[in-house]
Design an enzyme around this catalytic site. Structure first.
Site, PDB file in Angstrom:
ATOM      1  N   LYS A 111      -1.975-148.552  86.988  1.00 11.60           N
ATOM      2  CA  LYS A 111      -1.066-149.498  87.657  1.00 11.60           C
ATOM      3  C   LYS A 111      -1.698-150.017  88.947  1.00 11.60           C
ATOM      4  O   LYS A 111      -1.585-151.196  89.265  1.00 11.60           O
ATOM      5  CB  LYS A 111       0.282-148.817  87.961  1.00 11.60           C
ATOM      6  N   LYS A 193      -2.181-149.343  74.043  1.00 10.90           N
ATOM      7  CA  LYS A 193      -1.178-148.461  73.467  1.00 10.90           C
ATOM      8  C   LYS A 193       0.127-149.235  73.211  1.00 10.90           C
ATOM      9  O   LYS A 193       0.466-150.128  73.991  1.00 10.90           O
ATOM     10  CB  LYS A 193      -1.002-147.343  74.507  1.00 10.90           C
ATOM     11  N   LYS A 196       6.655-149.704  75.908  1.00  7.57           N
ATOM     12  CA  LYS A 196       7.925-150.383  76.222  1.00  7.57           C
ATOM     13  C   LYS A 196       7.684-151.627  77.067  1.00  7.57           C
ATOM     14  O   LYS A 196       8.510-152.523  77.115  1.00  7.57           O
ATOM     15  CB  LYS A 196       8.830-149.448  77.030  1.00  7.57           C
TER      16      LYS A 196
HETATM   17  P1  TYM Z   1       7.384-141.554  77.642  1.00  6.52           P
HETATM   18  O1  TYM Z   1       8.842-141.844  77.761  1.00  6.52           O
HETATM   19  O2  TYM Z   1       6.428-142.599  78.132  1.00  6.52           O
HETATM   20  O3  TYM Z   1       7.038-141.252  76.141  1.00  6.52           O
HETATM   21  C1  TYM Z   1       7.787-140.296  75.403  1.00  6.52           C
HETATM   22  C2  TYM Z   1       6.879-139.621  74.377  1.00  6.52           C
HETATM   23  O4  TYM Z   1       6.360-140.611  73.481  1.00  6.52           O
HETATM   24  C3  TYM Z   1       4.935-140.525  73.449  1.00  6.52           C
HETATM   25  N1  TYM Z   1       4.386-141.894  73.286  1.00  6.52           N
HETATM   26  C4  TYM Z   1       3.549-142.228  72.320  1.00  6.52           C
HETATM   27  N2  TYM Z   1       3.016-141.521  71.300  1.00  6.52           N
HETATM   28  C5  TYM Z   1       2.190-142.193  70.457  1.00  6.52           C
HETATM   29  N3  TYM Z   1       1.888-143.516  70.589  1.00  6.52           N
HETATM   30  C6  TYM Z   1       2.394-144.251  71.593  1.00  6.52           C
HETATM   31  N4  TYM Z   1       2.098-145.537  71.702  1.00  6.52           N
HETATM   32  C7  TYM Z   1       3.276-143.610  72.510  1.00  6.52           C
HETATM   33  N5  TYM Z   1       3.952-144.041  73.610  1.00  6.52           N
HETATM   34  C8  TYM Z   1       4.624-142.967  74.071  1.00  6.52           C
HETATM   35  C9  TYM Z   1       4.554-139.947  74.812  1.00  6.52           C
HETATM   36  O5  TYM Z   1       3.274-139.359  74.802  1.00  6.52           O
HETATM   37  C10 TYM Z   1       5.675-138.947  75.037  1.00  6.52           C
HETATM   38  O6  TYM Z   1       5.397-137.723  74.376  1.00  6.52           O
HETATM   39  N6  TYM Z   1       6.533-138.426  81.415  1.00  6.52           N
HETATM   40  C11 TYM Z   1       7.039-138.517  80.061  1.00  6.52           C
HETATM   41  C12 TYM Z   1       8.455-137.983  79.915  1.00  6.52           C
HETATM   42  C13 TYM Z   1       8.602-136.605  80.437  1.00  6.52           C
HETATM   43  C14 TYM Z   1       8.191-135.402  79.777  1.00  6.52           C
HETATM   44  C15 TYM Z   1       8.547-134.357  80.670  1.00  6.52           C
HETATM   45  C16 TYM Z   1       7.577-135.136  78.553  1.00  6.52           C
HETATM   46  C17 TYM Z   1       9.150-136.256  81.621  1.00  6.52           C
HETATM   47  N7  TYM Z   1       9.133-134.894  81.782  1.00  6.52           N
HETATM   48  C18 TYM Z   1       8.278-133.005  80.332  1.00  6.52           C
HETATM   49  C19 TYM Z   1       7.307-133.819  78.221  1.00  6.52           C
HETATM   50  C20 TYM Z   1       7.665-132.773  79.119  1.00  6.52           C
HETATM   51  C21 TYM Z   1       7.025-139.969  79.641  1.00  6.52           C
HETATM   52  O7  TYM Z   1       7.062-140.840  80.475  1.00  6.52           O
HETATM   53  O8  TYM Z   1       7.049-140.158  78.308  1.00  6.52           O
END
Ligand code: TYM
Length: 331
Positions: A111, A193, A196
């Site tokens: 970012k 990737k 959203k």
């Molecule tokens: P977030 O909301 O960005 O994504 C949620 C989960 O989806 C996976 N993901 C993907 N997997 C494959 N291909 C993609 N294009 C793709 N985009 C997203 C992410 O790897 C994730 O597993 N920081 C985290 C949320 C979080 C969290 C935690 C996760 C907060 N606290 C504790 C595990 C444990 C996040 O922003 O994920």
């Protein structure tokens, strides 16, 4: 029973990458492990949010957890802010994280590199909060997509650091990143990737997308002119991405099997099969999503999940505060 924890941050609608990289594994593991699956609403506000939209996205996220097959009787589903210990331990973890470590986190670095202005302090320190999310529950595994692995590794470093300083406080968890589907790429630009924040809206399939729109996105996915359905992420990233999607949605079908089926056939045929698999999955999820919305199941699931999560989280927070010497009256 071993324990697992993970979360999703619904800053927008959940997409196919979230499902393939994370959510489907939560469902798959809910019988084998004690599963904690939460909705990371504190993480959502690290970037500006419209309050009405945020509330809708949070509700949709729970509904989609349930629609995808998470069962509140088998898994603990909860909203992060319903368990206050997350924010409290988050602050403590932040005080034990070095700025050098936060500077190395690729999401923040990206970012900054894009020259985004007015990035919040919360966005910078969010890996520390994520460490707290995890360590509160002593999970054995954290199922995540590839992009979150670095954060789980930082979590491990912080757990070890605090265990060394204060005595055994945390179990050191392991990231669980699947071999197939851990990084689903954008359909319109397979070097990025699926996310959203897709500006064109052509590269990202949302779980609540209209089926016709989803089909169109797959049919117009960027491919190449090799004219061969072959798994080679480096030289054929678009085709390999579609193969990962197809394999993930059909019980991890081996790539060689997919290659054999489409040998000598055109990309149109192949894309139609991927679109069929995507639309069948979306239709199934959307039907259940509509049932969930009208059933009252969301509130019941969140209440039950938060109760169970709070017991563990409060106990862990008290133990940490005591070890650090922060309390006057011992609880
Ligand atoms: P977030 O909301 O960005 O994504 C949620 C989960 O989806 C996976 N993901 C993907 N997997 C494959 N291909 C993609 N294009 C793709 N985009 C997203 C992410 O790897 C994730 O597993 N920081 C985290 C949320 C979080 C969290 C935690 C996760 C907060 N606290 C504790 C595990 C444990 C996040 O922003 O994920």
């Amino acid at each position: 029973m071993k324990r697992m924890l993970s979360g999703i941050k619904p800053t927008g609608q959940l997409h196919l990458g979230n499902y393939i990289g994370a959510l489907r594994h939560f469902v798959e593991y809910q019988d084998e492990y004690e599963m904690f699956a939460f909705i990371a609403n504190l993480h959502c506000i690290t970037v500006p949010q419209d309050p009405k939209e945020l509330q809708q996205n949070l509700r949709d996220c729970v509904a989609l957890y349930l629609a995808c097959g998470l069962d509140p009787d088998r898994a603990n589903i909860f909203l992060q802010t319903d368990v206050r210990a997350h924010a409290q331990l988050g602050y403590i973890m932040c005080c034990h994280t070095y700025m050098g470590e936060l500077n190395r986190m690729t999401q923040f670095k990206d970012k900054m590199a894009h020259g985004e202005k007015n990035l919040s302090g919360g966005l910078y320190t969010y890996p520390s909060l994520m460490a707290a999310d995890i360590l509160l529950y002593d999970p054995d595994y954290v199922p995540v997509g590839e992009d979150q692995k670095q954060h789980v590794e930082l979590t491990r470093d912080l757990a070890i650091r605090m265990n060394n300083r204060y005595g055994e406080l945390f179990h050191v968890p392991e990231p669980l990143v699947a071999k197939v589907g851990a990084r689903i790429m954008s359909l319109s630009d397979p070097s990025k990737k699926m996310s959203k924040s897709d500006e064109t809206n052509k590269g990202c399939i949302y779980l609540l997308d209209d089926l016709k729109a989803a089909r169109k996105k797959v049919m117009s996915a960027v491919t190449d002119n090799c004219a061969k359905v072959h798994f080679d992420p480096e030289n054929q990233p678009g085709i390999s991405n579609l193969m990962q999607i197809l394999s993930s949605l059909s019980d991890e079908r081996p790539m060689a099997d997919i290659e054999a089926e489409f040998e000598g056939r055109g990309y149109g045929d192949f894309k139609r099969s991927v679109a069929d698999a995507v639309c069948a999955k979306l239709e199934d999820i959307q039907n259940r999503y509509n049932e969930v919305l009208s059933s009252g199941a969301i509130d019941r699931a969140l209440e039950k999940g938060a109760q169970r999560a709070s017991v563990l989280a409060d106990e862990k927070l008290a133990k940490v505060q005591k070890a650090i010497g922060m309390e006057i009256i011992t609880k």
